[in-house]
Design a protein around this motif. Sequence first.
Motif, PDB file in Angstrom:
ATOM      1  N   SER A 167     -40.980 -72.657 -57.856  1.00 47.44           N
ATOM      2  CA  SER A 167     -39.558 -72.505 -58.187  1.00 47.44           C
ATOM      3  C   SER A 167     -39.094 -71.091 -57.859  1.00 47.44           C
ATOM      4  O   SER A 167     -38.036 -70.884 -57.252  1.00 47.44           O
ATOM      5  CB  SER A 167     -39.312 -72.771 -59.667  1.00 47.44           C
ATOM      6  OG  SER A 167     -39.749 -74.049 -59.998  1.00 47.44           O
ATOM      7  N   LYS A 168     -39.922 -70.107 -58.234  1.00 46.01           N
ATOM      8  CA  LYS A 168     -39.531 -68.721 -57.961  1.00 46.01           C
ATOM      9  C   LYS A 168     -39.590 -68.402 -56.467  1.00 46.01           C
ATOM     10  O   LYS A 168     -38.807 -67.609 -55.960  1.00 46.01           O
ATOM     11  CB  LYS A 168     -40.431 -67.764 -58.757  1.00 46.01           C
ATOM     12  CG  LYS A 168     -40.116 -67.821 -60.235  1.00 46.01           C
ATOM     13  CD  LYS A 168     -40.835 -66.758 -61.016  1.00 46.01           C
ATOM     14  CE  LYS A 168     -40.437 -66.880 -62.488  1.00 46.01           C
ATOM     15  NZ  LYS A 168     -41.369 -66.188 -63.370  1.00 46.01           N
ATOM     16  N   MET A 170     -38.839 -70.478 -54.130  1.00 47.36           N
ATOM     17  CA  MET A 170     -37.603 -71.001 -53.554  1.00 47.36           C
ATOM     18  C   MET A 170     -36.406 -70.150 -53.943  1.00 47.36           C
ATOM     19  O   MET A 170     -35.513 -69.919 -53.129  1.00 47.36           O
ATOM     20  CB  MET A 170     -37.427 -72.455 -53.962  1.00 47.36           C
ATOM     21  CG  MET A 170     -38.507 -73.304 -53.300  1.00 47.36           C
ATOM     22  SD  MET A 170     -38.308 -75.039 -53.546  1.00 47.36           S
ATOM     23  CE  MET A 170     -36.752 -75.331 -52.809  1.00 47.36           C
ATOM     24  N   GLU A 171     -36.422 -69.672 -55.176  1.00 48.85           N
ATOM     25  CA  GLU A 171     -35.327 -68.775 -55.600  1.00 48.85           C
ATOM     26  C   GLU A 171     -35.297 -67.537 -54.714  1.00 48.85           C
ATOM     27  O   GLU A 171     -34.237 -67.047 -54.340  1.00 48.85           O
ATOM     28  CB  GLU A 171     -35.555 -68.308 -57.034  1.00 48.85           C
ATOM     29  CG  GLU A 171     -34.923 -69.195 -58.069  1.00 48.85           C
ATOM     30  CD  GLU A 171     -35.366 -68.777 -59.466  1.00 48.85           C
ATOM     31  OE1 GLU A 171     -35.607 -67.577 -59.712  1.00 48.85           O
ATOM     32  OE2 GLU A 171     -35.491 -69.696 -60.299  1.00 48.85           O
ATOM     33  N   SER A 172     -36.478 -67.026 -54.383  1.00 51.45           N
ATOM     34  CA  SER A 172     -36.480 -65.797 -53.582  1.00 51.45           C
ATOM     35  C   SER A 172     -35.953 -66.061 -52.177  1.00 51.45           C
ATOM     36  O   SER A 172     -35.535 -65.139 -51.481  1.00 51.45           O
ATOM     37  CB  SER A 172     -37.862 -65.118 -53.584  1.00 51.45           C
ATOM     38  OG  SER A 172     -38.760 -65.902 -52.878  1.00 51.45           O
ATOM     39  N   GLY A 174     -33.405 -68.015 -51.876  1.00 54.14           N
ATOM     40  CA  GLY A 174     -31.984 -68.301 -52.117  1.00 54.14           C
ATOM     41  C   GLY A 174     -31.696 -69.781 -52.289  1.00 54.14           C
ATOM     42  O   GLY A 174     -30.548 -70.204 -52.147  1.00 54.14           O
ATOM     43  N   TRP A 175     -32.737 -70.580 -52.588  1.00 52.93           N
ATOM     44  CA  TRP A 175     -32.536 -72.025 -52.723  1.00 52.93           C
ATOM     45  C   TRP A 175     -32.721 -72.459 -54.168  1.00 52.93           C
ATOM     46  O   TRP A 175     -33.527 -71.892 -54.902  1.00 52.93           O
ATOM     47  CB  TRP A 175     -33.564 -72.801 -51.895  1.00 52.93           C
ATOM     48  CG  TRP A 175     -33.605 -72.437 -50.457  1.00 52.93           C
ATOM     49  CD1 TRP A 175     -32.554 -72.077 -49.675  1.00 52.93           C
ATOM     50  CD2 TRP A 175     -34.767 -72.376 -49.627  1.00 52.93           C
ATOM     51  NE1 TRP A 175     -32.977 -71.813 -48.402  1.00 52.93           N
ATOM     52  CE2 TRP A 175     -34.343 -71.986 -48.338  1.00 52.93           C
ATOM     53  CE3 TRP A 175     -36.119 -72.627 -49.824  1.00 52.93           C
ATOM     54  CZ2 TRP A 175     -35.196 -71.829 -47.272  1.00 52.93           C
ATOM     55  CZ3 TRP A 175     -36.990 -72.478 -48.767  1.00 52.93           C
ATOM     56  CH2 TRP A 175     -36.543 -72.084 -47.501  1.00 52.93           C
ATOM     57  N   SER A 176     -32.017 -73.531 -54.547  1.00 53.58           N
ATOM     58  CA  SER A 176     -32.301 -74.130 -55.845  1.00 53.58           C
ATOM     59  C   SER A 176     -33.280 -75.267 -55.591  1.00 53.58           C
ATOM     60  O   SER A 176     -33.277 -75.882 -54.524  1.00 53.58           O
ATOM     61  CB  SER A 176     -31.017 -74.648 -56.485  1.00 53.58           C
ATOM     62  OG  SER A 176     -30.438 -75.605 -55.633  1.00 53.58           O
ATOM     63  N   ILE A 177     -34.106 -75.535 -56.587  1.00 52.63           N
ATOM     64  CA  ILE A 177     -35.146 -76.554 -56.395  1.00 52.63           C
ATOM     65  C   ILE A 177     -34.647 -77.896 -56.911  1.00 52.63           C
ATOM     66  O   ILE A 177     -33.966 -77.970 -57.922  1.00 52.63           O
ATOM     67  CB  ILE A 177     -36.456 -76.131 -57.091  1.00 52.63           C
ATOM     68  CG1 ILE A 177     -37.615 -77.034 -56.685  1.00 52.63           C
ATOM     69  CG2 ILE A 177     -36.317 -76.088 -58.609  1.00 52.63           C
ATOM     70  CD1 ILE A 177     -38.989 -76.444 -56.975  1.00 52.63           C
TER      71      ILE A 177
END
Length: 199
Positions: A167-168, A170-172, A174-177
């Motif tokens: 999850s992190k 993907m956040e890095s 710039g995406w939401s999971i």
Amino acid sequence: MADHKESKKFSELLEVARRLGASDAAVIPTSGICIEDELARLCEEPRCENFGASANCPPHVSGPNGFRELLKVYEQAVVFKLEVPSSALFSPVEGLEVFGLLQEMAAGIEQAAIKIGQTRSKAFAGNCCKKLFCGDRPGCRVLHEGGKCRNPQSARPSMSGFGINISKLMESAGWSIKKAGGEGVDTETATLCGLILIG
Ligand code: SF4
């Protein structure tokens, strides 16, 4: 000039990712990769059915500490995502297909990076290569015969065994999971993710 070469190199790799089927791909600093020991422990307790099945799964991989050591020599990574129908993850046949594709994409981007001179590049994906590529074989050739992997162009280690927080990650980028069946999210599609350390 060096910056221009650097950005051209990464543009090429992002293009390869998209050509291989990624819905998106991004370059992130390796400092954006979060490793959590407790995530890697989930492979063992509760025990994953793939625990010990292949050379690419725990306890045969270097785990969170090994990955932290590895990260010291890489500064940048490519992350890509693959959007799949959620139903595929609950289907025994399609589930294998989508994770097989994810591992092949990760391996393909890694090989493209190696071709452009990033010879230490290493790819990581999800699920277990024994189940995905050697399901009809009695065992992993690396573990049971001390031989070479039967599928070096496809099989890559799962990020789970290293405690990588997806999850992190993907956040890095710039995406939401999107998790299959997750509350408050699009339940039609799920997002799978792969990682290639570039070096
Ligand atoms: S031989 Fe099969 S199970 Fe072993 S690492 Fe290669 S793909 Fe995985």
